[in-house]
Design a protein around this motif. Structure first.
Motif, PDB file in Angstrom:
ATOM      1  N   LEU A  91      -8.089  -3.302   2.049  1.00 52.62           N
ATOM      2  CA  LEU A  91      -8.247  -1.864   2.307  1.00 52.62           C
ATOM      3  C   LEU A  91      -9.642  -1.362   1.950  1.00 52.62           C
ATOM      4  CD1 LEU A  91      -4.858  -0.258   1.322  1.00 52.62           C
ATOM      5  CD2 LEU A  91      -6.143   0.191   3.392  1.00 52.62           C
ATOM      6  N   ALA A  92     -10.166  -1.785   0.815  1.00 54.53           N
ATOM      7  CA  ALA A  92     -11.479  -1.296   0.381  1.00 54.53           C
ATOM      8  C   ALA A  92     -12.606  -1.813   1.269  1.00 54.53           C
ATOM      9  CB  ALA A  92     -11.736  -1.692  -1.067  1.00 54.53           C
ATOM     10  N   VAL A  93     -12.412  -2.943   1.911  1.00 52.72           N
ATOM     11  CA  VAL A  93     -13.443  -3.509   2.780  1.00 52.72           C
ATOM     12  C   VAL A  93     -13.361  -2.925   4.186  1.00 52.72           C
ATOM     13  CG1 VAL A  93     -14.321  -5.641   3.808  1.00 52.72           C
ATOM     14  CG2 VAL A  93     -13.484  -5.652   1.460  1.00 52.72           C
ATOM     15  N   ALA A  94     -12.148  -2.871   4.744  1.00 53.28           N
ATOM     16  CA  ALA A  94     -11.976  -2.408   6.125  1.00 53.28           C
ATOM     17  C   ALA A  94     -12.094  -0.895   6.252  1.00 53.28           C
ATOM     18  CB  ALA A  94     -10.616  -2.872   6.662  1.00 53.28           C
ATOM     19  N   MET A  95     -11.768  -0.149   5.199  1.00 54.90           N
ATOM     20  CA  MET A  95     -11.811   1.317   5.200  1.00 54.90           C
ATOM     21  C   MET A  95     -11.086   1.908   6.412  1.00 54.90           C
ATOM     22  SD  MET A  95     -13.497   2.337   2.486  1.00 54.90           S
ATOM     23  CE  MET A  95     -14.070   3.971   2.871  1.00 54.90           C
ATOM     24  N   PRO A  96      -9.801   1.564   6.596  1.00 50.40           N
ATOM     25  CA  PRO A  96      -9.085   2.102   7.757  1.00 50.40           C
ATOM     26  C   PRO A  96      -8.756   3.580   7.573  1.00 50.40           C
ATOM     27  CG  PRO A  96      -7.570   0.924   6.354  1.00 50.40           C
ATOM     28  CD  PRO A  96      -8.943   0.741   5.760  1.00 50.40           C
ATOM     29  N   GLN A  97      -8.559   4.248   8.698  1.00 53.85           N
ATOM     30  CA  GLN A  97      -8.113   5.629   8.645  1.00 53.85           C
ATOM     31  C   GLN A  97      -6.588   5.693   8.610  1.00 53.85           C
ATOM     32  OE1 GLN A  97     -10.628   4.668  10.792  1.00 53.85           O
ATOM     33  NE2 GLN A  97     -12.259   5.753   9.754  1.00 53.85           N
ATOM     34  N   VAL A  98      -5.936   4.687   9.186  1.00 49.67           N
ATOM     35  CA  VAL A  98      -4.474   4.640   9.252  1.00 49.67           C
ATOM     36  C   VAL A  98      -4.011   3.221   8.944  1.00 49.67           C
ATOM     37  CG1 VAL A  98      -2.475   4.896  10.778  1.00 49.67           C
ATOM     38  CG2 VAL A  98      -4.364   6.467  10.986  1.00 49.67           C
ATOM     39  N   VAL A  99      -2.929   3.118   8.170  1.00 54.61           N
ATOM     40  CA  VAL A  99      -2.292   1.827   7.883  1.00 54.61           C
ATOM     41  C   VAL A  99      -0.880   1.895   8.442  1.00 54.61           C
ATOM     42  CG1 VAL A  99      -1.552   0.216   6.091  1.00 54.61           C
ATOM     43  CG2 VAL A  99      -3.642   1.556   5.767  1.00 54.61           C
ATOM     44  N   VAL A 100      -0.545   0.972   9.340  1.00 53.07           N
ATOM     45  CA  VAL A 100       0.790   0.913   9.943  1.00 53.07           C
ATOM     46  C   VAL A 100       1.519  -0.286   9.355  1.00 53.07           C
ATOM     47  CG1 VAL A 100       2.090   0.691  12.080  1.00 53.07           C
ATOM     48  CG2 VAL A 100      -0.056   1.966  12.071  1.00 53.07           C
ATOM     49  N   VAL A 101       2.644  -0.007   8.714  1.00 51.48           N
ATOM     50  CA  VAL A 101       3.450  -1.058   8.086  1.00 51.48           C
ATOM     51  C   VAL A 101       4.674  -1.302   8.960  1.00 51.48           C
ATOM     52  CG1 VAL A 101       4.692  -1.756   6.013  1.00 51.48           C
ATOM     53  CG2 VAL A 101       2.658  -0.312   5.819  1.00 51.48           C
ATOM     54  N   LEU A 102       4.846  -2.556   9.403  1.00 48.31           N
ATOM     55  CA  LEU A 102       5.945  -2.898  10.308  1.00 48.31           C
ATOM     56  C   LEU A 102       7.100  -3.602   9.611  1.00 48.31           C
ATOM     57  CD1 LEU A 102       3.878  -4.163  13.360  1.00 48.31           C
ATOM     58  CD2 LEU A 102       4.927  -1.933  13.040  1.00 48.31           C
ATOM     59  N   ASP A 103       6.930  -3.971   8.358  1.00 53.98           N
ATOM     60  CA  ASP A 103       7.977  -4.680   7.625  1.00 53.98           C
ATOM     61  C   ASP A 103       8.634  -3.750   6.611  1.00 53.98           C
ATOM     62  OD1 ASP A 103       7.506  -7.100   8.908  1.00 53.98           O
ATOM     63  OD2 ASP A 103       6.056  -7.763   7.402  1.00 53.98           O
ATOM     64  N   ASN A 104       9.844  -4.126   6.194  1.00 56.95           N
ATOM     65  CA  ASN A 104      10.470  -3.439   5.071  1.00 56.95           C
ATOM     66  C   ASN A 104       9.815  -3.969   3.804  1.00 56.95           C
ATOM     67  OD1 ASN A 104      12.266  -2.034   6.712  1.00 56.95           O
ATOM     68  ND2 ASN A 104      13.678  -3.765   6.754  1.00 56.95           N
ATOM     69  N   ILE A 105       9.414  -3.063   2.920  1.00 59.60           N
ATOM     70  CA  ILE A 105       8.708  -3.498   1.715  1.00 59.60           C
ATOM     71  C   ILE A 105       9.414  -2.957   0.472  1.00 59.60           C
ATOM     72  CG2 ILE A 105       6.498  -3.759   2.861  1.00 59.60           C
ATOM     73  CD1 ILE A 105       5.663  -1.058   1.781  1.00 59.60           C
ATOM     74  N   ARG A 106       9.163  -3.623  -0.645  1.00 56.85           N
ATOM     75  CA  ARG A 106       9.745  -3.224  -1.925  1.00 56.85           C
ATOM     76  C   ARG A 106       9.062  -1.951  -2.434  1.00 56.85           C
ATOM     77  NH1 ARG A 106       8.208  -8.580  -3.199  1.00 56.85           N
ATOM     78  NH2 ARG A 106       6.832  -7.645  -4.740  1.00 56.85           N
ATOM     79  N   PRO A 107       9.717  -1.205  -3.292  1.00 52.04           N
ATOM     80  CA  PRO A 107       9.126   0.036  -3.818  1.00 52.04           C
ATOM     81  C   PRO A 107       7.804  -0.186  -4.569  1.00 52.04           C
ATOM     82  CG  PRO A 107      11.481   0.018  -4.254  1.00 52.04           C
ATOM     83  CD  PRO A 107      11.129  -1.324  -3.683  1.00 52.04           C
ATOM     84  N   ASP A 108       7.693  -1.292  -5.324  1.00 54.25           N
ATOM     85  CA  ASP A 108       6.441  -1.531  -6.049  1.00 54.25           C
ATOM     86  C   ASP A 108       5.293  -1.836  -5.071  1.00 54.25           C
ATOM     87  OD1 ASP A 108       7.755  -3.977  -5.464  1.00 54.25           O
ATOM     88  OD2 ASP A 108       6.529  -5.043  -6.953  1.00 54.25           O
ATOM     89  N   GLU A 109       5.599  -2.533  -3.979  1.00 52.92           N
ATOM     90  CA  GLU A 109       4.582  -2.783  -2.952  1.00 52.92           C
ATOM     91  C   GLU A 109       4.202  -1.487  -2.246  1.00 52.92           C
ATOM     92  OE1 GLU A 109       5.437  -7.327  -1.431  1.00 52.92           O
ATOM     93  OE2 GLU A 109       6.573  -5.691  -0.520  1.00 52.92           O
ATOM     94  N   ARG A 110       5.192  -0.644  -2.005  1.00 53.99           N
ATOM     95  CA  ARG A 110       4.944   0.645  -1.352  1.00 53.99           C
ATOM     96  C   ARG A 110       4.015   1.508  -2.215  1.00 53.99           C
ATOM     97  NH1 ARG A 110       8.119   3.884   2.427  1.00 53.99           N
ATOM     98  NH2 ARG A 110       9.498   2.100   2.498  1.00 53.99           N
ATOM     99  N   ASP A 111       4.265   1.513  -3.525  1.00 53.44           N
ATOM    100  CA  ASP A 111       3.423   2.306  -4.438  1.00 53.44           C
ATOM    101  C   ASP A 111       1.998   1.762  -4.497  1.00 53.44           C
ATOM    102  OD1 ASP A 111       5.594   3.906  -4.977  1.00 53.44           O
ATOM    103  OD2 ASP A 111       6.101   2.878  -6.866  1.00 53.44           O
ATOM    104  N   ALA A 112       1.862   0.434  -4.567  1.00 47.46           N
ATOM    105  CA  ALA A 112       0.530  -0.170  -4.623  1.00 47.46           C
ATOM    106  C   ALA A 112      -0.254   0.122  -3.345  1.00 47.46           C
ATOM    107  CB  ALA A 112       0.645  -1.684  -4.831  1.00 47.46           C
ATOM    108  N   LEU A 113       0.394   0.010  -2.190  1.00 45.70           N
ATOM    109  CA  LEU A 113      -0.267   0.290  -0.916  1.00 45.70           C
ATOM    110  C   LEU A 113      -0.645   1.766  -0.810  1.00 45.70           C
ATOM    111  CD1 LEU A 113      -1.167  -0.812   1.845  1.00 45.70           C
ATOM    112  CD2 LEU A 113       1.076  -0.161   2.711  1.00 45.70           C
ATOM    113  N   ALA A 114       0.267   2.648  -1.209  1.00 43.83           N
ATOM    114  CA  ALA A 114      -0.015   4.083  -1.147  1.00 43.83           C
ATOM    115  C   ALA A 114      -1.185   4.447  -2.053  1.00 43.83           C
ATOM    116  CB  ALA A 114       1.225   4.881  -1.535  1.00 43.83           C
TER     117      ALA A 114
END
Length: 184
Positions: A91-114
């Protein structure tokens, strides 16, 4: 681009003598040769382009290919990663404006990504792979539109423009036009 002294050699000089003129042109020829040698040894500077970028996390190949195609049609460069830890790292390298998540993820992964997406100013869109194709494509197209709008705003801020909260563009493609007319 090679420097040349051809033009100097063909211009006669009425002010200085012929001997001085030949000495001066010989000196300039040697200088041009030295400069040309230095120019060939220098590499060009890499210019970082700030493209509109969308990051795609996970998903089965046909669905991920579809998202990538929709992003590319909208002029959004798509960075694909396989899982959440890789997305958090890139994320820090690509600097995207939008992140699209297509998989079901765990709450801790969701928090880290957010957390990391907020740090770079990216919006996160969690898509359910079970959505019907039309709704999914509409959501992805909306995400691509938001990515383009956020890229423009990011460029304005980067160039010293001030952007008020009222100027932040919100994707409102999913509201009925009738509802928008009633609000006005």
């Amino acid at each position: 681009m090679a420097l040349t002294t051809r033009r100097l050699l063909t211009i006669p000089s009425p002010i200085i003598g012929a001997t001085a003129f030949r000495a001066m042109t010989a000196c300039l020829s040697r200088l041009a040769a030295l400069l040309n040698a230095r120019v060939e040894g220098v590499e060009s500077t890499a210019i970082r382009r700030f493209d509109a970028v969308g990051m795609l996390v996970g998903g089965l190949r046909p669905l991920a290919d579809r998202v990538t195609m929709i992003f590319q049609r909208s002029g959004i460069r798509c960075v694909r990663v396989a899982h959440i830890p890789a997305a958090c790292e890139r994320l820090a390298v690509a600097m995207p404006q939008v992140v699209v998540v297509l998989d079901n993820i765990r709450p801790d992964e969701r928090d880290a990504l957010a957390d990391r997406a907020t740090a770079v100013g990216a919006l996160v869109l969690h898509l359910d792979p079970a959505l019907d194709e039309e709704t999914r494509d509409e959501l992805i197209a909306g995400a691509a539109k938001v990515a383009g709008e956020r890229k423009v705003l990011r460029e304005l801020v980067r160039h010293g423009e001030t952007v008020d909260d009222d100027e932040w563009i919100v994707c409102s493609d999913f509201e009925d036009d009738d509802e928008q007319d009633d609000d006005v």
